[in-house]
Write a protein that holds these residues in place. Structure first.
Motif, PDB file in Angstrom:
ATOM      1  N   GLY A  92      46.126 -28.116  38.985  1.00  0.00           N
ATOM      2  CA  GLY A  92      45.627 -27.977  37.646  1.00  0.00           C
ATOM      3  C   GLY A  92      44.120 -27.906  37.556  1.00  0.00           C
ATOM      4  O   GLY A  92      43.522 -28.181  36.510  1.00  0.00           O
ATOM      5  N   TRP A  93      43.487 -27.541  38.661  1.00  0.00           N
ATOM      6  CA  TRP A  93      42.030 -27.440  38.712  1.00  0.00           C
ATOM      7  C   TRP A  93      41.620 -25.982  38.510  1.00  0.00           C
ATOM      8  O   TRP A  93      42.012 -25.110  39.275  1.00  0.00           O
ATOM      9  CB  TRP A  93      41.508 -27.960  40.052  1.00  0.00           C
ATOM     10  CG  TRP A  93      40.026 -27.750  40.261  1.00  0.00           C
ATOM     11  CD1 TRP A  93      39.052 -27.752  39.317  1.00  0.00           C
ATOM     12  CD2 TRP A  93      39.372 -27.499  41.514  1.00  0.00           C
ATOM     13  NE1 TRP A  93      37.819 -27.529  39.892  1.00  0.00           N
ATOM     14  CE2 TRP A  93      37.984 -27.367  41.242  1.00  0.00           C
ATOM     15  CE3 TRP A  93      39.810 -27.377  42.838  1.00  0.00           C
ATOM     16  CZ2 TRP A  93      37.052 -27.121  42.240  1.00  0.00           C
ATOM     17  CZ3 TRP A  93      38.880 -27.138  43.825  1.00  0.00           C
ATOM     18  CH2 TRP A  93      37.511 -27.017  43.529  1.00  0.00           C
ATOM     19  N   SER A  94      40.826 -25.724  37.479  1.00  0.00           N
ATOM     20  CA  SER A  94      40.341 -24.368  37.220  1.00  0.00           C
ATOM     21  C   SER A  94      39.083 -24.115  38.038  1.00  0.00           C
ATOM     22  O   SER A  94      37.952 -24.254  37.550  1.00  0.00           O
ATOM     23  CB  SER A  94      40.053 -24.191  35.724  1.00  0.00           C
ATOM     24  OG  SER A  94      41.228 -24.350  34.969  1.00  0.00           O
ATOM     25  N   LEU A 148      34.058 -43.297  43.107  1.00  0.00           N
ATOM     26  CA  LEU A 148      33.179 -42.527  43.980  1.00  0.00           C
ATOM     27  C   LEU A 148      32.336 -41.535  43.173  1.00  0.00           C
ATOM     28  O   LEU A 148      31.140 -41.349  43.450  1.00  0.00           O
ATOM     29  CB  LEU A 148      34.027 -41.794  45.020  1.00  0.00           C
ATOM     30  CG  LEU A 148      33.277 -40.982  46.071  1.00  0.00           C
ATOM     31  CD1 LEU A 148      32.320 -41.856  46.852  1.00  0.00           C
ATOM     32  CD2 LEU A 148      34.272 -40.310  47.017  1.00  0.00           C
ATOM     33  N   ALA A 149      32.936 -40.907  42.179  1.00  0.00           N
ATOM     34  CA  ALA A 149      32.193 -39.958  41.344  1.00  0.00           C
ATOM     35  C   ALA A 149      31.072 -40.663  40.582  1.00  0.00           C
ATOM     36  O   ALA A 149      29.967 -40.117  40.436  1.00  0.00           O
ATOM     37  CB  ALA A 149      33.149 -39.264  40.377  1.00  0.00           C
ATOM     38  N   SER A 187      35.542 -34.094  36.758  1.00  0.00           N
ATOM     39  CA  SER A 187      34.707 -33.959  35.566  1.00  0.00           C
ATOM     40  C   SER A 187      33.724 -32.820  35.784  1.00  0.00           C
ATOM     41  O   SER A 187      33.478 -32.408  36.931  1.00  0.00           O
ATOM     42  CB  SER A 187      33.930 -35.251  35.301  1.00  0.00           C
ATOM     43  OG  SER A 187      32.912 -35.429  36.267  1.00  0.00           O
ATOM     44  N   PRO A 188      33.108 -32.316  34.708  1.00  0.00           N
ATOM     45  CA  PRO A 188      32.079 -31.280  34.881  1.00  0.00           C
ATOM     46  C   PRO A 188      30.917 -31.745  35.745  1.00  0.00           C
ATOM     47  O   PRO A 188      30.399 -30.957  36.558  1.00  0.00           O
ATOM     48  CB  PRO A 188      31.648 -30.979  33.442  1.00  0.00           C
ATOM     49  CG  PRO A 188      32.852 -31.304  32.611  1.00  0.00           C
ATOM     50  CD  PRO A 188      33.475 -32.490  33.286  1.00  0.00           C
TER      51      PRO A 188
END
Length: 408
Positions: free
Chosen positions: A100-102, A205-206, A239-240
């Motif tokens: 589901g990753w664009s 981590l992000a 996330s962006p």
């Protein structure tokens, strides 16, 4: 091949014999030893190989059919790819369908393999003497790359807990602060421990990467070799902000046993890095083979049924490794891998006077990997590749048991 759903070991299914699958469990050892690839060729006829991360299984039929078709059509001329190879769109579609990753196809570039991908990013984003955080233990060519390129490896040791291997975020935070490094090489799923980071762990981590303004080079080549209920989540998909600071490296080669096609992809999140990459002379870092593209496209488009059977076999084999270690070698410490086809085994409790890889080679007739090439704290560990037939795995485990039977 017939698709088999959720196969388990004999002890969990109640059957007297573990599941066997044609194409995976009918391997001919003369055929294996006759191949020129390094896994079986280098050890010679007296050792059973379970070391380098290649599978023993034949190439997926979808891939061989596609390659045969290209060769029979004599379609081996220069490719017409004015806007990049078809892999760019194929990768983006795969990420959407699987996770589901664009992932934008326009941010994908082709390379020959993951090591080259890493080396190119390090060349563009860092300079000799710069510090780079990296999990340990780790894939030896990655660690060797940092050394050869003159980058300072900042080891972030994985923690061995009663619940399995865990990433030490406090140690990462402290080490990044102390060293001032701006790059993290993340291997997830992790080689060699087989750990799959959860969403909460990835989000932690992000946040750390955002706090320290880290570039994250995320090796996700094992992402399609994850066992339920565990689930791979691309780091860049969080996330962006995470996407803008992440370079994702992957390939079909690991999950479809295609190492020799020399084909990988890099997805560039940071605009600056993508611009730097595209400003390089177009062939400076080589160009991917059209046959590699054909094989990768075929694997991603038509190889899923084969891969499901593969995961059935690998799941059975990882459970068998765990069963034998618990029953016959209880002093060896081991966590069943959540992904990959690699078992990371701690032989330090035996207090051997020689490296365990050498003990298994001499006393068990089996060639494993492990030890110091995997980085800080890896001495005394073994890495066992269980991507083989039931019969070959039984002989590998018998050799492992034989090598240590006097020590337990």
């Amino acid at each position: 091949m017939t698709f088999v759903v959720n196969a388990e070991s004999a002890e969990s299914t109640g059957s007297s014999e573990p599941l066997r699958l044609p194409g995976f469990d009918d391997l001919d050892r003369d055929w294996l030893r006759a191949r020129a690839s390094v896994k079986w060729h280098r050890p010679g006829p007296d050792l059973l190989p379970a070391w380098v991360a290649d599978m023993d299984f034949p190439t997926p039929p979808a891939v061989t059919d596609a390659l045969r078709d290209a060769v029979e059509r004599r379609d081996l001329g220069y490719p017409d790819w004015p806007d990049g190879s078809p892999l760019r769109v194929a990768f983006a579609r795969r990420m959407t369908d699987r996770y589901g990753w664009s992932a934008g196809a326009d941010r994908v570039r082709e390379q020959t393999d993951l090591i080259q991908c890493l080396q190119l990013i390090l060349h563009l984003a860092t300079s000799p003497g710069d510090a780079v955080a990296v999990q340990t233990p780790n894939y030896p060519p990655f660690l060797a790359t940092l050394s050869t390129m003159g980058r300072l490896a900042v080891p972030i040791p994985m923690q061995d807990t009663d619940e399995g291997w865990r990433m030490d975020f406090a140690a990462l935070d402290a080490s990044v602060t102390q060293s001032g490094c701006k790059v993290l090489v993340l291997v997830n799923p992790h080689n060699p421990t087989g750990r799959v980071l959860t969403r909460p762990e990835l989000e932690e981590l992000a946040a750390l990467a955002r706090r320290h303004d880290l570039l994250v080079i995320s090796d996700e080549i094992h992402s399609e070799l994850v066992y339920a209920p565990h689930r791979h989540i691309p780091f860049a998909s969080l996330s962006p902000d995470t996407a803008r600071r992440t370079v994702t490296l992957t390939s079909a080669t690991k999950a479809f046993n295609l190492a020799a096609i020399r084909c990988a992809v890099t997805h560039y999140g940071p605009d600056r890095l993508l611009a730097l990459r595209d400003a390089q002379p177009p062939d400076l870092y080589g160009t991917v083979s059209p046959l590699g593209v054909v094989a990768t496209e075929a694997a991603w488009r038509n190889g899923d049924a084969w891969q499901r059977e593969l995961l059935t076999v690998l799941d059975r084999n990882r459970r068998r490794v765990e069963q034998v270690l618990r029953a016959q070698l209880p002093h060896l410490r081991h966590h069943t891998p959540e992904a990959t086809y690699l078992a990371w085994i701690d032989a330090r409790p035996l207090g051997l006077e020689e490296p365990p890889v050498e003990r298994v080679r001499k006393a068990g007739g089996v060639l494993l990997d492990g030890g110091s090439p995997f980085g800080l704290g890896a001495d005394g560990f073994l890495r066992l590749n269980f991507a083989t037939s039931h019969a070959v795995l039984e002989d590998i485990l018998a050799g492992l048991t034989r090598a240590f039977e006097a020590d337990v």
